[in-house]
Design an enzyme around this catalytic site. Structure first.
Site, PDB file in Angstrom:
ATOM      1  N   ARG A 128       0.830  -1.127  -0.099  1.00  0.00           N
ATOM      2  CA  ARG A 128      -0.160   0.136  -0.110  1.00  0.00           C
ATOM      3  C   ARG A 128       0.829   1.243   0.076  1.00  0.00           C
ATOM      4  O   ARG A 128       0.990   2.084   0.987  1.00  0.00           O
ATOM      5  CB  ARG A 128      -0.923  -0.048   1.364  1.00  0.00           C
ATOM      6  CG  ARG A 128      -2.532  -0.190   0.989  1.00  0.00           C
ATOM      7  CD  ARG A 128      -2.733  -1.708   0.275  1.00  0.00           C
ATOM      8  NE  ARG A 128      -4.053  -1.774  -0.167  1.00  0.00           N
ATOM      9  CZ  ARG A 128      -5.270  -1.741   0.560  1.00  0.00           C
ATOM     10  NH1 ARG A 128      -5.076  -1.562   1.869  1.00  0.00           N
ATOM     11  NH2 ARG A 128      -6.428  -1.938  -0.101  1.00  0.00           N
ATOM     12  N   GLN A 133       0.054   2.343  -6.074  1.00  0.00           N
ATOM     13  CA  GLN A 133      -1.214   2.780  -6.093  1.00  0.00           C
ATOM     14  C   GLN A 133      -2.146   2.363  -7.088  1.00  0.00           C
ATOM     15  O   GLN A 133      -3.295   1.789  -6.946  1.00  0.00           O
ATOM     16  CB  GLN A 133      -1.247   4.356  -5.627  1.00  0.00           C
ATOM     17  CG  GLN A 133      -2.652   4.538  -4.521  1.00  0.00           C
ATOM     18  CD  GLN A 133      -2.246   5.986  -3.932  1.00  0.00           C
ATOM     19  OE1 GLN A 133      -1.426   6.776  -4.291  1.00  0.00           O
ATOM     20  NE2 GLN A 133      -3.176   6.313  -3.072  1.00  0.00           N
ATOM     21  N   ASP A 136      -3.364  -1.601  -7.303  1.00  0.00           N
ATOM     22  CA  ASP A 136      -3.989  -1.992  -6.050  1.00  0.00           C
ATOM     23  C   ASP A 136      -5.200  -2.392  -6.466  1.00  0.00           C
ATOM     24  O   ASP A 136      -6.182  -1.775  -6.305  1.00  0.00           O
ATOM     25  CB  ASP A 136      -4.158  -0.826  -5.213  1.00  0.00           C
ATOM     26  CG  ASP A 136      -4.429  -1.314  -3.799  1.00  0.00           C
ATOM     27  OD1 ASP A 136      -4.948  -2.498  -3.381  1.00  0.00           O
ATOM     28  OD2 ASP A 136      -4.406  -0.363  -2.651  1.00  0.00           O
ATOM     29  N   SER A 139      -8.149  -2.251  -3.547  1.00  0.00           N
ATOM     30  CA  SER A 139      -8.790  -1.117  -3.425  1.00  0.00           C
ATOM     31  C   SER A 139      -9.766  -1.000  -4.392  1.00  0.00           C
ATOM     32  O   SER A 139     -10.999  -0.515  -4.351  1.00  0.00           O
ATOM     33  CB  SER A 139      -7.813   0.312  -3.719  1.00  0.00           C
ATOM     34  OG  SER A 139      -7.028   0.429  -2.548  1.00  0.00           O
ATOM     35  N   TYR A 235      -2.913  -0.320   8.180  1.00  0.00           N
ATOM     36  CA  TYR A 235      -3.981  -1.082   8.388  1.00  0.00           C
ATOM     37  C   TYR A 235      -4.331  -1.204  10.188  1.00  0.00           C
ATOM     38  O   TYR A 235      -3.413  -0.980  10.743  1.00  0.00           O
ATOM     39  CB  TYR A 235      -3.529  -2.608   8.411  1.00  0.00           C
ATOM     40  CG  TYR A 235      -3.501  -3.088   6.541  1.00  0.00           C
ATOM     41  CD1 TYR A 235      -4.908  -3.027   5.934  1.00  0.00           C
ATOM     42  CD2 TYR A 235      -2.215  -3.390   6.014  1.00  0.00           C
ATOM     43  CE1 TYR A 235      -4.943  -3.265   4.464  1.00  0.00           C
ATOM     44  CE2 TYR A 235      -2.411  -3.239   4.730  1.00  0.00           C
ATOM     45  CZ  TYR A 235      -3.843  -3.708   3.917  1.00  0.00           C
ATOM     46  OH  TYR A 235      -3.691  -3.864   2.676  1.00  0.00           O
TER      47      TYR A 235
HETATM   48  P1  NAD Z   1      -9.279  -2.917   5.529  1.00  0.00           P
HETATM   49  O1  NAD Z   1     -10.229  -3.485   4.418  1.00  0.00           O
HETATM   50  O2  NAD Z   1      -8.177  -3.600   5.830  1.00  0.00           O
HETATM   51  O3  NAD Z   1     -10.248  -2.589   6.832  1.00  0.00           O
HETATM   52  C1  NAD Z   1     -11.503  -1.734   6.738  1.00  0.00           C
HETATM   53  C2  NAD Z   1     -11.448  -0.880   7.790  1.00  0.00           C
HETATM   54  O4  NAD Z   1     -12.022  -1.767   8.985  1.00  0.00           O
HETATM   55  C3  NAD Z   1     -10.245  -0.194   8.201  1.00  0.00           C
HETATM   56  O5  NAD Z   1     -10.442   0.996   7.900  1.00  0.00           O
HETATM   57  C4  NAD Z   1     -10.113  -0.532   9.591  1.00  0.00           C
HETATM   58  O6  NAD Z   1      -9.514   0.414  10.162  1.00  0.00           O
HETATM   59  C5  NAD Z   1     -11.315  -0.854  10.047  1.00  0.00           C
HETATM   60  N1  NAD Z   1     -11.601  -1.609  11.206  1.00  0.00           N
HETATM   61  C6  NAD Z   1     -10.746  -2.708  11.823  1.00  0.00           C
HETATM   62  N2  NAD Z   1     -11.120  -3.278  12.848  1.00  0.00           N
HETATM   63  C7  NAD Z   1     -12.086  -2.350  13.383  1.00  0.00           C
HETATM   64  C8  NAD Z   1     -12.935  -2.322  14.423  1.00  0.00           C
HETATM   65  N3  NAD Z   1     -12.825  -3.218  15.500  1.00  0.00           N
HETATM   66  N4  NAD Z   1     -13.865  -1.328  14.570  1.00  0.00           N
HETATM   67  C9  NAD Z   1     -13.791  -0.363  13.583  1.00  0.00           C
HETATM   68  N5  NAD Z   1     -13.134  -0.471  12.547  1.00  0.00           N
HETATM   69  C10 NAD Z   1     -12.295  -1.312  12.292  1.00  0.00           C
HETATM   70  O7  NAD Z   1      -8.801  -1.563   4.954  1.00  0.00           O
HETATM   71  P2  NAD Z   1      -8.641  -1.007   3.515  1.00  0.00           P
HETATM   72  O8  NAD Z   1      -9.630  -0.546   3.026  1.00  0.00           O
HETATM   73  O9  NAD Z   1      -7.766  -1.978   3.092  1.00  0.00           O
HETATM   74  O10 NAD Z   1      -7.571   0.339   3.845  1.00  0.00           O
HETATM   75  C11 NAD Z   1      -6.644   0.055   5.120  1.00  0.00           C
HETATM   76  C12 NAD Z   1      -5.604   1.015   5.004  1.00  0.00           C
HETATM   77  O11 NAD Z   1      -4.739   1.230   3.699  1.00  0.00           O
HETATM   78  C13 NAD Z   1      -6.306   2.675   5.086  1.00  0.00           C
HETATM   79  O12 NAD Z   1      -5.453   3.100   5.896  1.00  0.00           O
HETATM   80  C14 NAD Z   1      -6.313   2.966   3.710  1.00  0.00           C
HETATM   81  O13 NAD Z   1      -6.301   4.560   3.291  1.00  0.00           O
HETATM   82  C15 NAD Z   1      -4.908   2.733   3.292  1.00  0.00           C
HETATM   83  N6  NAD Z   1      -4.750   2.424   1.584  1.00  0.00           N
HETATM   84  C16 NAD Z   1      -3.489   2.830   1.262  1.00  0.00           C
HETATM   85  C17 NAD Z   1      -3.243   2.713  -0.144  1.00  0.00           C
HETATM   86  C18 NAD Z   1      -2.257   3.204  -0.806  1.00  0.00           C
HETATM   87  O14 NAD Z   1      -1.396   3.987  -0.289  1.00  0.00           O
HETATM   88  N7  NAD Z   1      -1.749   2.781  -1.972  1.00  0.00           N
HETATM   89  C19 NAD Z   1      -4.401   2.108  -0.834  1.00  0.00           C
HETATM   90  C20 NAD Z   1      -5.415   1.551  -0.196  1.00  0.00           C
HETATM   91  C21 NAD Z   1      -5.695   1.622   1.061  1.00  0.00           C
END
Ligand code: NAD
Length: 392
Positions: A128, A133, A136, A139, A235
């Site tokens: 990530r 990006q 990904d 996403s 994460y």
């Molecule tokens: P994910 O699918 O792993 O999880 C979904 C959400 O569930 C997350 O926001 C997590 O904090 C939340 N969560 C977990 N346990 C929880 C709880 N007990 N109560 C409430 N919420 C809870 O998440 P994702 O969509 O894969 O994104 C993860 C991270 O990666 C984020 O910070 C996102 O901004 C980042 N991201 C970065 C890039 C990049 O830079 N290329 C791309 C995509 C996502």
């Protein structure tokens, strides 16, 4: 070099790995495309569309595997635990395989893939980082799932989403609660707002508060703080059971006040935390809807059943999996662009350059030269670390 696209075989899967629009870009890289006849049809891409962009259409799967140096799939064996095994005898030594492979799923399955001799890249392992990006796929698919979850809830809810002022009186808007605000949660917020709902969202990671507010939703603040809520990759980190118990207690009122609850909370490599208990479902108004996007990972709602819709205490609980496949045209288009960017990374001067010192290549490479080569995956399955990168 030839890149091949077999038809997806997982039951009900409608996506396709590459769409015609990315073929000119692949051609510039020196890649010729071969497509199994009908591979894109369910996503809205005909053989003629592919042929117009220079692809060769091959009559069957076997010919695609035989012709291609690189096989691109959505659900490869690994993530396709129903029909994927049939691809094993078609794989060739040193052929590259790219797709969803469920890298932390079954050690036996990964070993079978490794033994087939393919160099497999798992899109789930994409770092990530800003550099990765555009590649990904998680996403992209989360975007499709978050969008579709809101629409399924709207279709099931016996209410309107928007506020309506009519001659027969005023309709108050539906209230939607999103639990977990990663990529899917953000898209769910945006979609529910566009439909006119009042949206509240919550996440253990406090950094998402501003993103929630910028989409016009309210961020639900709970008087508990997760310890080191977020790891270096962004994460959520796993919390202890006392945290989750407190969280459930505090979420009760918010769940009861909303007509729709969409849950997306997951922690990488762990069972999804239970955020909505049976008692909380009982406290909701009859006719309310829960869409549990974490159903495949154990579920955020105690009553969710994987890939089923049930009604409990008058509340419809939807645990449908693979929602991205229900928006196949655009899910495939986004996925194909991710793969095209990844291929651009791997192919230099018309040749595959597999450089294990490169972060993107190293992090996504799952099998090579007969071995599972990914360090974190090896550790998960208690395999000893590899002494040196596998040479082929
Ligand atoms: P994910 O699918 O792993 O999880 C979904 C959400 O569930 C997350 O926001 C997590 O904090 C939340 N969560 C977990 N346990 C929880 C709880 N007990 N109560 C409430 N919420 C809870 O998440 P994702 O969509 O894969 O994104 C993860 C991270 O990666 C984020 O910070 C996102 O901004 C980042 N991201 C970065 C890039 C990049 O830079 N290329 C791309 C995509 C996502």
């Amino acid at each position: 070099m030839i890149v091949g696209v077999p038809k997806e075989t997982y039951p009900g899967e409608r996506r396709v790995a590459l769409v015609p629009a990315v073929l000119p870009n692949l051609k510039k890289l020196g890649l010729e495309a071969v497509i199994e006849a009908g591979a894109g049809l369910e996503a809205g891409y005909t053989d003629a569309h592919y042929a117009e962009k220079g692809a060769r259409i091959l009559p069957d799967r076997k010919s695609v595997f035989a012709a291609a140096d690189i096989i691109t799939q959505v659900l490869c064996y690994g993530s396709n635990d129903k029909t994927g095994k049939a691809d094993l005898p078609l794989m060739k030594r040193d052929q590259v395989l790219i797709g969803f492979l469920r890298p932390f799923g079954s050690r036996e399955v990964l070993e079978e893939i490794a033994r087939a001799g393919v160099t497999a890249f798992s899109v789930e392992l994409m770092p990530r980082t800003t550099r990765a990006q555009s590649m990904d796929a998680l996403s992209s698919m989360a975007t499709a799932c978050g969008y579709k979850a809101v629409l399924i809830a709207a279709d099931t809810l016996p209410r309107f989403y928007p506020m309506l002022t009519t001659a027969a009186g005023t309709i108050t808007p539906a209230r939607v609660l999103i639990l977990g605000v990663g990529v899917a949660g953000l898209q769910a917020i945006a979609t529910a707002r566009r439909l006119g709902a009042i949206v509240t969202a919550y996440d253990v990671r406090p950094v998402v508060k501003e993103q929630v507010q910028s989409l016009g939703a309210r961020f639900l603040e709970l008087p508990i703080e997760a310890k080191d809520a977020q790891d270096a990759r962004g994460y959520a980190t796993a919390q202890d059971e006392s945290f989750y118990a407190k969280q459930r207690q505090l979420l009760g009122q918010a769940v009861a006040e909303n007509d729709v609850v969409i849950t997306t909370a997951v922690v990488p490599g762990k069972q999804a935390p239970v955020l909505v208990t049976k008692e909380m479902v009982q406290g909701m108004q009859p006719g309310s809807v829960i869409v549990d996007l974490a159903a495949e990972r154990g579920g955020n709602c105690e009553l969710s059943k994987t890939d089923e819709t049930i009604v409990a205490y008058g509340v419809t609980i939807i645990g449908k999996i693979n929602l991205a496949s229900t928006v196949p045209y655009h899910a495939s288009s986004l996925y194909a662009r991710n793969l095209s960017a990844f291929l651009e990374h791997l192919v230099k001067g018309g040749k595959l350059v597999i450089d294990p010192s490169d972060e993107i290549t190293r992090d996504t490479m799952l099998t090579r030269g007969g071995e599972i080569v990914h360090a974190r995956v090896r550790e998960t399955f208690a395999l000893p670390p590899l002494a040196a990168p596998v040479q082929v």
